[in-house]
Design a protein around this motif. Structure first.
Motif, PDB file in Angstrom:
ATOM      1  N   MET A 130      44.257  40.462  37.826  1.00  0.00           N
ATOM      2  CA  MET A 130      42.921  40.390  37.253  1.00  0.00           C
ATOM      3  C   MET A 130      43.088  40.499  35.747  1.00  0.00           C
ATOM      4  O   MET A 130      43.266  41.589  35.199  1.00  0.00           O
ATOM      5  N   LEU A 133      41.836  35.218  37.776  1.00  0.00           N
ATOM      6  CA  LEU A 133      41.897  36.069  38.963  1.00  0.00           C
ATOM      7  C   LEU A 133      42.769  35.383  40.002  1.00  0.00           C
ATOM      8  O   LEU A 133      42.659  34.170  40.215  1.00  0.00           O
ATOM      9  N   THR A 142      39.172  43.013  47.559  1.00  0.00           N
ATOM     10  CA  THR A 142      39.547  43.789  46.371  1.00  0.00           C
ATOM     11  C   THR A 142      40.029  45.201  46.694  1.00  0.00           C
ATOM     12  O   THR A 142      40.119  46.045  45.804  1.00  0.00           O
ATOM     13  N   PHE A 184      36.774  42.843  36.411  1.00  0.00           N
ATOM     14  CA  PHE A 184      36.422  41.439  36.606  1.00  0.00           C
ATOM     15  C   PHE A 184      35.955  40.819  35.286  1.00  0.00           C
ATOM     16  O   PHE A 184      36.428  39.743  34.882  1.00  0.00           O
TER      17      PHE A 184
END
Length: 366
Positions: free
Chosen positions: A224, A276, A300, A330
């Motif tokens: 991420m 991602l 996640t 994120f």
């Protein structure tokens, strides 16, 4: 301010998390919009059904959710709209091809063949649109083999075949598409018409690939932005599958060099080029294998239940202890991606929005 679109599904959900909100596994859009606003962006949350494709979208960043609905009917509609957005010149994150590969192992393997050709050659993957195509194909390489439906998560519709007979039997079941009415009509045509070209009753796409021996589990690595979260998943008892086992360990590296794993994950995710990525990586005692990858709408747990993450600093991997705020992480990843791949943003993301750091970075020791 730079406009950014956030597209949600009919339930108002966006991506997924390990927790639930109002009974839905969705990221908190209020937090996401707050973090993106703090980064100098102007987020606009829109349902797919309310999306206006008539103009003004060129260069606009677009974040969007996907779907794993049964039969992928709703996802098919999402794919139509996202492809239209990409055609209109919007900055789709990630690109359409990765949406197409989400929950679609056949498309994922097609991308693997182009992006990771040496890895693809080791697996020797073949994809098929019908059972009949497999039945007339001679497969190279050793047995056993793995057969997978294009769809399904958590090792659903994934099986091992010890020989060709077992492979054909399993593939016939996985690829079945007909209902009773279609089957009766097709069999009637075959009996009544000598010149009838038979239509397959097994049109669910699937793939066949080598079974990597000597693997007792795999590593889930989430990238991420600049952060790498890892966990080890042991295989199910008496099984070759780790996905869906629920047997997770955030500290056990199963004798694998953690830095070598991170180097491999970095190499793979750099090639993918997305902010991602979720990677399923196996190690057979000699080399790493990329089993599967996804670039949006993945689970996640690896990040949210972790005690921290790895980051490369000054050429070295360091471990940072931190309780993960998934929405902040994120947004940090998305903002970083926009900074690297497009026009500069007005001002940096505020540190408080991206970290709930419990300790300063230190060399990783696991």
């Amino acid at each position: 301010m730079t406009r950014i679109l956030i597209l949600t599904d009919y339930r108002g959900t966006f991506y997924s998390t390990a927790r639930t909100k109002h009974g839905l596994c969705t990221m908190d859009l209020d937090k996401i919009t707050a973090y993106l606003t703090r980064a100098g962006l102007e987020p606009e949350v829109v349902r797919f059904a309310d999306l206006d494709l008539s103009g003004g979208l060129h260069g606009v960043p677009v974040l969007y959710t996907s779907s794993e609905d049964r039969g992928l009917h709703y996802k098919s509609w999402i794919e139509d709209l996202v492809l239209a957005l990409e055609t209109a010149g919007a900055r789709i994150i990630p690109g359409y091809r990765y949406l197409r590969a989400h929950h679609n192992k056949v498309m994922m393997e097609a991308l693997r063949a182009q992006l990771f050709p040496s890895d693809a050659r080791r697996l020797g993957t073949r994809t098929f649109g019908t059972y009949e195509e497999l039945a007339t194909t001679t497969l190279d390489g050793p047995w056993p083999k793995v057969v997978k439906s294009a769809y399904g998560a958590g090792s659903q519709f994934v099986a091992r075949a010890a020989d060709r007979q077992e492979l054909l039997r399993t593939a016939r079941t996985l690829s079945r598409t007909h209902d009773r009415t279609e089957a009766v009509r097709e069999r009637g045509r075959r009996l009544l018409r000598r010149d009838h070209h038979a239509q397959s009753l097994h049109r669910q796409k699937f793939l066949v690939q080598a079974l990597v021996p000597g693997v007792n589990g795999d590593f889930k690595v989430l990238r991420m932005g600049e952060r790498y979260y890892t966990l080890y998943r042991r295989n199910r008892p008496g099984d070759f599958r780790a996905s869906g086992s629920g047997d997770f360990d955030f500290s056990d590296m199963a004798g694998v060099d953690p830095f070598a794993l991170l180097d491999y994950a970095e190499q793979i995710s750099d090639i993918l080029g997305t902010p991602l990525a979720s990677l399923d990586i196996g190690y057979d005692g000699a080399e790493f294998h990329l089993f599967e990858f996804q670039c949006l709408h993945f689970g996640t747990v690896t990040a949210e239940n972790s005690t921290g993450y790895h980051v490369r600093a000054d050429g070295q991997w360091r471990y940072v202890e931190e309780k993960c705020d998934i929405e902040a992480v994120f947004c940090e990843a998305i903002v970083g991606h926009l900074r690297r791949s497009g026009p500069a943003l007005p001002r940096p993301l505020h540190q408080a929005a991206t970290s709930t750091r419990a300790a300063t970075s230190r060399p990783s020791n696991y």
